[in-house]
Design a protein around this motif. Structure first.
Motif, short mmCIF file in Angstrom:
data_model
loop_
_atom_site.label_atom_id
_atom_site.label_comp_id
_atom_site.label_asym_id
_atom_site.label_seq_id
_atom_site.Cartn_x
_atom_site.Cartn_y
_atom_site.Cartn_z
N ALA A 18 0.82 -1.32 -0.15
CA ALA A 18 0.16 0.01 0.10
C ALA A 18 1.01 1.49 -0.01
CB ALA A 18 -0.90 0.03 1.28
N THR A 19 2.10 1.15 0.65
CA THR A 19 3.01 2.46 0.78
C THR A 19 4.54 1.60 0.62
OG1 THR A 19 3.29 2.50 2.96
CG2 THR A 19 1.13 3.90 2.05
N ASN A 20 5.17 2.74 0.38
CA ASN A 20 6.53 2.33 0.29
C ASN A 20 7.36 2.85 1.51
OD1 ASN A 20 7.01 5.21 0.22
ND2 ASN A 20 8.34 5.26 -1.92
N ALA A 21 8.73 2.81 1.90
CA ALA A 21 9.42 2.87 2.83
C ALA A 21 9.31 4.52 3.67
CB ALA A 21 10.92 2.67 2.75
N VAL A 22 8.90 5.36 2.76
CA VAL A 22 8.51 6.42 3.24
C VAL A 22 7.05 7.00 3.37
CG1 VAL A 22 10.82 7.53 2.54
CG2 VAL A 22 8.99 7.88 0.99
N GLY A 23 6.36 6.02 3.24
CA GLY A 23 4.81 6.31 3.23
C GLY A 23 4.09 6.71 1.97
N ALA A 24 4.90 6.85 1.00
CA ALA A 24 4.10 7.12 -0.42
C ALA A 24 3.21 6.18 -0.77
CB ALA A 24 5.06 7.50 -1.43
N ALA A 25 1.90 6.38 -1.49
CA ALA A 25 1.01 5.49 -2.16
C ALA A 25 1.47 5.29 -3.28
CB ALA A 25 -0.37 6.30 -1.80
N THR A 26 2.04 6.27 -4.10
CA THR A 26 2.61 5.61 -5.31
C THR A 26 4.30 5.86 -5.51
OG1 THR A 26 1.98 7.87 -6.62
CG2 THR A 26 0.51 5.94 -6.26
N TRP A 27 4.87 5.29 -6.26
CA TRP A 27 6.35 5.52 -6.43
C TRP A 27 6.72 4.96 -7.49
CZ3 TRP A 27 3.84 2.28 -2.68
CH2 TRP A 27 4.48 1.11 -2.69
N PHE A 28 7.99 5.24 -7.95
CA PHE A 28 8.65 4.61 -9.24
C PHE A 28 9.98 4.16 -9.12
CE2 PHE A 28 10.43 4.38 -13.34
CZ PHE A 28 9.52 4.50 -14.32
N ASN A 29 10.01 2.89 -9.43
CA ASN A 29 11.38 1.99 -9.25
C ASN A 29 11.93 1.57 -10.58
OD1 ASN A 29 11.47 1.90 -6.45
ND2 ASN A 29 10.86 -0.24 -6.31
N TRP A 30 13.11 1.87 -10.92
CA TRP A 30 13.72 1.48 -12.01
C TRP A 30 14.47 0.00 -11.78
CZ3 TRP A 30 12.90 3.16 -16.80
CH2 TRP A 30 12.63 4.63 -16.99
N THR A 31 14.66 -0.28 -10.80
CA THR A 31 15.42 -1.33 -10.13
C THR A 31 14.48 -2.51 -9.42
OG1 THR A 31 15.99 -0.94 -7.90
CG2 THR A 31 17.36 0.39 -9.61
N GLN A 32 15.22 -3.54 -9.34
CA GLN A 32 14.36 -4.64 -8.71
C GLN A 32 14.46 -4.77 -7.42
OE1 GLN A 32 17.50 -4.71 -9.86
NE2 GLN A 32 18.28 -6.96 -10.20
N TRP A 33 15.10 -3.63 -6.66
CA TRP A 33 15.22 -3.48 -5.20
C TRP A 33 14.21 -2.24 -5.00
CZ3 TRP A 33 17.26 -7.67 -4.43
CH2 TRP A 33 18.38 -8.21 -4.98
N PRO A 34 13.42 -2.73 -4.02
CA PRO A 34 12.46 -1.68 -3.47
C PRO A 34 13.25 -0.47 -2.89
CG PRO A 34 11.75 -3.57 -2.66
CD PRO A 34 13.11 -3.87 -3.11
N ASP A 35 12.78 0.79 -3.48
CA ASP A 35 13.09 2.12 -2.80
C ASP A 35 14.69 2.44 -3.06
OD1 ASP A 35 10.48 2.86 -1.90
OD2 ASP A 35 11.17 1.34 -0.06
N HIS A 36 15.11 1.84 -4.24
CA HIS A 36 16.48 1.87 -4.34
C HIS A 36 16.91 2.56 -5.79
CE1 HIS A 36 20.97 1.01 -4.50
NE2 HIS A 36 20.80 0.40 -5.77
N GLY A 37 17.89 3.61 -6.03
CA GLY A 37 18.02 3.75 -7.37
C GLY A 37 17.46 5.19 -7.68
#
Length: 220
Positions: A18-37
């Protein structure tokens, strides 16, 4: 069929939280690692931009760009993934197409075309890149990411295996196209892209596999 293999893969994926590490409801990942890059900023100004996601999967990255003001459409070959995207993000424009079929049929141009571990990796660039270049607006960008080549010296089309969960089921295979960063850069230049960059993003501490990120533009 490729769609069957991607249905197997998609059904096994848990989808975004539902959220990422900083509490955002949407986010963008270029990498296979969450909240990285890096994030979506490398795509440029997204407010009002026409954006195409090639292999959008369950729609997480696409939803983020729409939240940032983009007019975005996503295409995916997997009915399972398209259904997931439509159920989670009912406001998204997600279509059941192959990347090449959609690009060949499209009449509109796009300021941004991108692919995150999607069709850019799993489609022959000799067929895909001319279509992407033709659909990009002048000054538009094409950006994609995927794993670096798994084995040194094994470049070009390779086989990726998808194992169905049913006991004794035969594995399904799809093709992917593996190249070193320098080779990808040259392939894009050969197909008319300018300002090309290609790099491997280092993985997070304790992880072994980085992410290859390639970017090119269409001359304005």
């Amino acid at each position: 069929m490729d769609a069957d293999a991607w249905d197997v893969w998609g059904a096994a994926r848990p989808g975004r939280g539902a959220t990422n590490a900083v509490g955002a409801a949407t986010w963008f990942n270029w990498t296979q690692w969450p909240d990285h890059g890096p994030d979506e900023k490398i795509l440029g100004d997204l407010s009002g931009a026409r954006v195409l996601d090639l292999g959008c999967g369950s729609g997480g990255n696409l939803a983020h760009l729409v939240a940032r003001g983009a007019h975005a459409v996503g295409v995916d070959i997997s009915p399972v993934q398209v259904t997931k995207a439509r159920e989670r993000w009912p406001h998204l424009d997600v279509r059941l197409w192959t990347a090449q079929e959609f690009l060949a049929a499209a009449t509109d141009g796009f300021e941004v075309v991108y692919s995150v571990f999607g069709a850019a990796w799993f489609t022959d660039p000799a067929g895909l890149l001319p279509l992407v270049h033709a659909r990009l607006a002048p000054g538009g960008v094409y950006v994609f990411s995927h794993n670096p080549p798994a084995l040194e010296g094994c470049y070009g089309p390779q086989a990726s295996q998808m194992q169905p969960p049913e006991k004794g089921a035969e594995p399904l295979y799809v093709k992917r196209w593996d190249y070193e960063p320098e080779a990808w850069a040259e392939i894009l230049r050969t197909h008319g892209f300018t300002d090309v960059t290609a790099e491997v993003i280092a993985p997070p501490e304790g992880k072994r596999t980085g992410t290859l990120l390639v970017r090119g533009a269409k001359a304005g």
